[in-house]
Design a protein around this motif. Structure first.
Motif, mmCIF file in Angstrom:
data_model
loop_
_atom_site.group_PDB
_atom_site.id
_atom_site.type_symbol
_atom_site.label_atom_id
_atom_site.label_comp_id
_atom_site.label_asym_id
_atom_site.label_seq_id
_atom_site.Cartn_x
_atom_site.Cartn_y
_atom_site.Cartn_z
ATOM 1 N N GLU A 64 25.244 8.325 40.822
ATOM 2 C CA GLU A 64 25.925 9.612 40.689
ATOM 3 C C GLU A 64 25.207 10.714 41.445
ATOM 4 O OE1 GLU A 64 28.111 10.051 36.600
ATOM 5 O OE2 GLU A 64 26.173 9.096 36.241
ATOM 6 N N TRP A 65 23.861 10.649 41.495
ATOM 7 C CA TRP A 65 23.127 11.655 42.274
ATOM 8 C C TRP A 65 23.446 11.516 43.756
ATOM 9 C CZ3 TRP A 65 21.101 15.668 39.974
ATOM 10 C CH2 TRP A 65 20.702 15.560 38.631
ATOM 11 N N ARG A 66 23.638 10.282 44.229
ATOM 12 C CA ARG A 66 24.003 10.081 45.643
ATOM 13 C C ARG A 66 25.396 10.614 45.925
ATOM 14 N NH1 ARG A 66 21.374 5.193 44.481
ATOM 15 N NH2 ARG A 66 23.330 4.052 44.224
ATOM 16 N N ASP A 67 26.271 10.484 44.941
ATOM 17 C CA ASP A 67 27.644 10.948 45.123
ATOM 18 C C ASP A 67 27.768 12.466 45.019
ATOM 19 O OD1 ASP A 67 28.368 8.326 45.422
ATOM 20 O OD2 ASP A 67 29.129 8.089 43.373
ATOM 21 N N HIS A 68 26.760 13.125 44.447
ATOM 22 C CA HIS A 68 26.796 14.574 44.262
ATOM 23 C C HIS A 68 25.477 15.168 44.769
ATOM 24 C CE1 HIS A 68 29.583 12.897 41.241
ATOM 25 N NE2 HIS A 68 30.300 13.979 41.457
ATOM 26 N N PRO A 69 25.305 15.245 46.086
ATOM 27 C CA PRO A 69 24.008 15.617 46.674
ATOM 28 C C PRO A 69 23.540 17.028 46.347
ATOM 29 C CG PRO A 69 25.732 15.540 48.351
ATOM 30 C CD PRO A 69 26.322 14.936 47.121
ATOM 31 N N THR A 70 24.436 17.921 45.952
ATOM 32 C CA THR A 70 24.029 19.303 45.628
ATOM 33 C C THR A 70 23.867 19.519 44.128
ATOM 34 O OG1 THR A 70 26.323 20.112 45.513
ATOM 35 C CG2 THR A 70 25.235 20.164 47.679
ATOM 36 N N PHE A 71 23.958 18.446 43.337
ATOM 37 C CA PHE A 71 23.949 18.592 41.888
ATOM 38 C C PHE A 71 22.630 19.158 41.386
ATOM 39 C CE2 PHE A 71 24.151 17.584 37.440
ATOM 40 C CZ PHE A 71 25.500 17.546 37.131
ATOM 41 N N LEU A 72 21.518 18.776 42.003
ATOM 42 C CA LEU A 72 20.211 19.248 41.539
ATOM 43 C C LEU A 72 20.079 20.752 41.748
ATOM 44 C CD1 LEU A 72 17.718 17.993 40.212
ATOM 45 C CD2 LEU A 72 16.664 17.874 42.467
ATOM 46 N N ASP A 73 20.600 21.245 42.873
ATOM 47 C CA ASP A 73 20.580 22.697 43.105
ATOM 48 C C ASP A 73 21.381 23.414 42.021
ATOM 49 O OD1 ASP A 73 19.093 22.381 45.428
ATOM 50 O OD2 ASP A 73 20.887 22.172 46.676
ATOM 51 N N TRP A 74 22.554 22.861 41.719
ATOM 52 C CA TRP A 74 23.385 23.471 40.671
ATOM 53 C C TRP A 74 22.657 23.426 39.326
ATOM 54 C CZ3 TRP A 74 24.918 21.292 36.120
ATOM 55 C CH2 TRP A 74 25.768 22.075 35.321
ATOM 56 N N ALA A 75 22.047 22.288 38.998
ATOM 57 C CA ALA A 75 21.392 22.124 37.698
ATOM 58 C C ALA A 75 20.301 23.164 37.502
ATOM 59 C CB ALA A 75 20.815 20.712 37.568
ATOM 60 N N GLU A 76 19.461 23.390 38.505
ATOM 61 C CA GLU A 76 18.385 24.369 38.369
ATOM 62 C C GLU A 76 18.953 25.772 38.146
ATOM 63 O OE1 GLU A 76 14.243 25.745 40.560
ATOM 64 O OE2 GLU A 76 15.764 24.659 41.718
ATOM 65 N N GLY A 77 19.939 26.140 38.962
ATOM 66 C CA GLY A 77 20.538 27.473 38.815
ATOM 67 C C GLY A 77 21.262 27.639 37.487
ATOM 68 N N TRP A 78 21.918 26.578 37.031
ATOM 69 C CA TRP A 78 22.673 26.631 35.780
ATOM 70 C C TRP A 78 21.749 26.813 34.579
ATOM 71 C CZ3 TRP A 78 27.102 27.630 33.724
ATOM 72 C CH2 TRP A 78 27.467 27.118 32.477
ATOM 73 N N LEU A 79 20.679 26.058 34.531
ATOM 74 C CA LEU A 79 19.738 26.183 33.417
ATOM 75 C C LEU A 79 19.105 27.575 33.386
ATOM 76 C CD1 LEU A 79 18.033 22.661 33.611
ATOM 77 C CD2 LEU A 79 19.720 23.442 31.921
ATOM 78 N N GLU A 80 18.817 28.123 34.544
ATOM 79 C CA GLU A 80 18.258 29.479 34.596
ATOM 80 C C GLU A 80 19.282 30.503 34.131
ATOM 81 O OE1 GLU A 80 16.981 29.685 38.641
ATOM 82 O OE2 GLU A 80 14.987 28.858 38.201
ATOM 83 N N ARG A 81 20.563 30.290 34.463
ATOM 84 C CA ARG A 81 21.625 31.192 33.981
ATOM 85 C C ARG A 81 21.736 31.143 32.462
ATOM 86 N NH1 ARG A 81 26.878 29.493 37.118
ATOM 87 N NH2 ARG A 81 27.852 30.893 35.588
ATOM 88 N N ARG A 111 7.915 23.191 41.575
ATOM 89 C CA ARG A 111 8.153 24.541 42.104
ATOM 90 C C ARG A 111 9.046 25.382 41.198
ATOM 91 N NH1 ARG A 111 11.191 24.719 46.150
ATOM 92 N NH2 ARG A 111 11.589 22.530 46.641
ATOM 93 N N SER A 112 9.765 24.731 40.301
ATOM 94 C CA SER A 112 10.716 25.464 39.458
ATOM 95 C C SER A 112 10.029 26.063 38.236
ATOM 96 C CB SER A 112 11.835 24.529 39.005
ATOM 97 O OG SER A 112 12.686 25.192 38.079
ATOM 98 N N PRO A 113 10.377 27.303 37.869
ATOM 99 C CA PRO A 113 9.858 27.886 36.620
ATOM 100 C C PRO A 113 10.253 27.081 35.382
ATOM 101 C CG PRO A 113 10.877 29.580 37.995
ATOM 102 C CD PRO A 113 11.216 28.252 38.612
ATOM 103 N N LEU A 114 11.289 26.249 35.494
ATOM 104 C CA LEU A 114 11.749 25.461 34.352
ATOM 105 C C LEU A 114 10.698 24.473 33.865
ATOM 106 C CD1 LEU A 114 15.350 24.698 35.653
ATOM 107 C CD2 LEU A 114 14.789 26.175 33.718
ATOM 108 N N ARG A 115 9.762 24.085 34.731
ATOM 109 C CA ARG A 115 8.759 23.085 34.367
ATOM 110 C C ARG A 115 7.851 23.577 33.244
ATOM 111 N NH1 ARG A 115 6.198 26.225 37.880
ATOM 112 N NH2 ARG A 115 3.933 26.426 37.725
ATOM 113 N N LYS A 116 7.735 24.905 33.077
ATOM 114 C CA LYS A 116 6.757 25.465 32.146
ATOM 115 C C LYS A 116 7.060 25.108 30.690
ATOM 116 C CE LYS A 116 5.820 29.406 35.192
ATOM 117 N NZ LYS A 116 5.886 30.879 35.333
ATOM 118 N N GLY A 117 8.286 24.748 30.401
ATOM 119 C CA GLY A 117 8.637 24.459 29.009
ATOM 120 C C GLY A 117 8.292 23.067 28.541
ATOM 121 N N VAL A 118 7.919 22.157 29.445
ATOM 122 C CA VAL A 118 7.728 20.760 29.066
ATOM 123 C C VAL A 118 6.598 20.596 28.069
ATOM 124 C CG1 VAL A 118 7.149 18.459 29.890
ATOM 125 C CG2 VAL A 118 8.706 19.897 31.204
#
Length: 338
Positions: free
Chosen positions: A254-271, A317-324
């Motif tokens: 599914e990641w191969r079929d949706h190459p921009t999904f990771l960009d969306w995921a990072e922006g979505w979680l930050e939103r 590189r993402s600020p999201l990593r800080k919560g782990v």
């Protein structure tokens, strides 16, 4: 006047003649004995009730729907008929782990702020052999935040305060995932937790509802997520909603079929984090913890497509990593307290 036990163990039954005896015996074998076992037959057409009838124990109550009415209707009827202060749920194809009732009663008695208490589950195959463990989040704040993505209780492991469940009830418009939907509504008023113990042995077989209703389950989860996102006040369209519900289920292809999904995921979680900073529905610390884990697994699963080095770079590189790390610390501290 009928005796009011401490616990009502509630077991809905529909065509489980092969498994129901093991379920009943796991209840009767509990060392805590101030319970009633309420069995509601939902119109079984096999020998389930003949099997149930073999047990001569005054703690067993058997009721009948007369015809098949479905699980949310039957669960609501169970809430209406329950006499216990607490209600312990058990599916008729599963088994209670030893001392489950004792452990959950002790916990709820000592923690009045907790309304719904689940635990870890061991999945077993048709022969009863352990296949894998289901580890659930423990801390109430983190459990509530995880509801944005998935149900955080194995329903068959839950013990809850009967009055709270009776007040909110199951939504009978949800033929499937009614437990998930109720958990979300309960989280708006009450606190929930999980014990770091295996409380139930869950039998895997082709007849389980979740195995036979895949499309219906996903449709229900979209409805549940949509209501939560509206309450959070985040702007989204149909594609955002579909991607949000797919986020925790994405696999390699599914990641191969949706190459921009990771960009969306990072922006979505930050939103979502920014929306919660305004709405204050979830603990920001717990939300950061959950999002950190979601981001970690998103990068991990995308690594097969974008490569491990790039995936690691995206994660760090993402600020999201800080919560782990916050998640690990919170869960460890909560487990030690419980």
């Amino acid at each position: 006047m009928p005796h009011s036990p401490k616990v009502t163990v509630f077991m809905p039954v529909y065509n489980r003649a092969v498994f129901v005896a093991a379920a009943i015996e796991s209840v009767l074998a509990q060392n805590f004995d101030d319970f009633e076992l309420l069995i509601i037959d939902d119109g079984s057409t096999d020998d389930s009730m003949a099997v149930v009838g073999r047990y001569d124990d005054p703690r067993i109550r058997v009721e009948h729907n007369g015809q098949n009415r479905g699980i949310p209707f039957t669960r609501n009827r169970g809430l209406d008929l329950a006499r216990g202060e607490y209600i312990a749920l058990l599916d008729s194809d599963d088994r209670m782990a030893p001392r489950r009732l004792e452990r959950q009663v002790t916990y709820l008695d000592c923690n009045p702020q907790i309304t719904t208490l689940g635990g870890w589950v061991t999945k077993v195959n048709g022969k009863g052999r352990a296949v894998r463990n289901l580890i659930k989040p423990l801390h109430p704040d983190e459990l509530k935040a995880w509801l944005l993505f998935r149900c955080c209780h194995a329903n068959t492991s839950v013990m809850a305060r009967t009055k709270a469940l009776r007040d909110l009830r199951y939504d009978e418009d949800f033929a499937v995932s009614s437990d998930f939907e109720l958990s979300v509504r309960l989280s708006e008023k009450y606190h929930a937790a999980n014990m770091a113990r295996t409380l139930t042995l869950m039998r895997e077989h082709g007849g389980r509802i979740t195995n036979s209703s895949g499309t219906k389950v996903q449709t229900a989860k979209v409805r549940i997520a949509e209501r939560q996102l509206i309450a959070l006040g985040v702007a989204f369209d149909e594609e955002d909603l579909a991607r949000h519900c797919r986020l925790m289920r994405m696999k390699g292809k599914e990641w191969r079929d949706h190459p921009t999904f990771l960009d969306w995921a990072e922006g979505w979680l930050e939103r979502l984090q920014r929306a919660n900073a305004r709405a204050g529905i979830y603990s920001q610390r717990a939300l950061a913890s959950v999002f950190g884990q979601v981001w970690f697994y998103s990068c991990l699963h995308a690594s097969g497509t974008i490569g491990r080095r790039k995936a690691l770079s995206r994660f760090t590189r993402s600020p999201l990593r800080k919560g782990v790390s916050a998640s690990l610390i919170d869960n460890l501290a909560f487990a030690l307290r419980g």
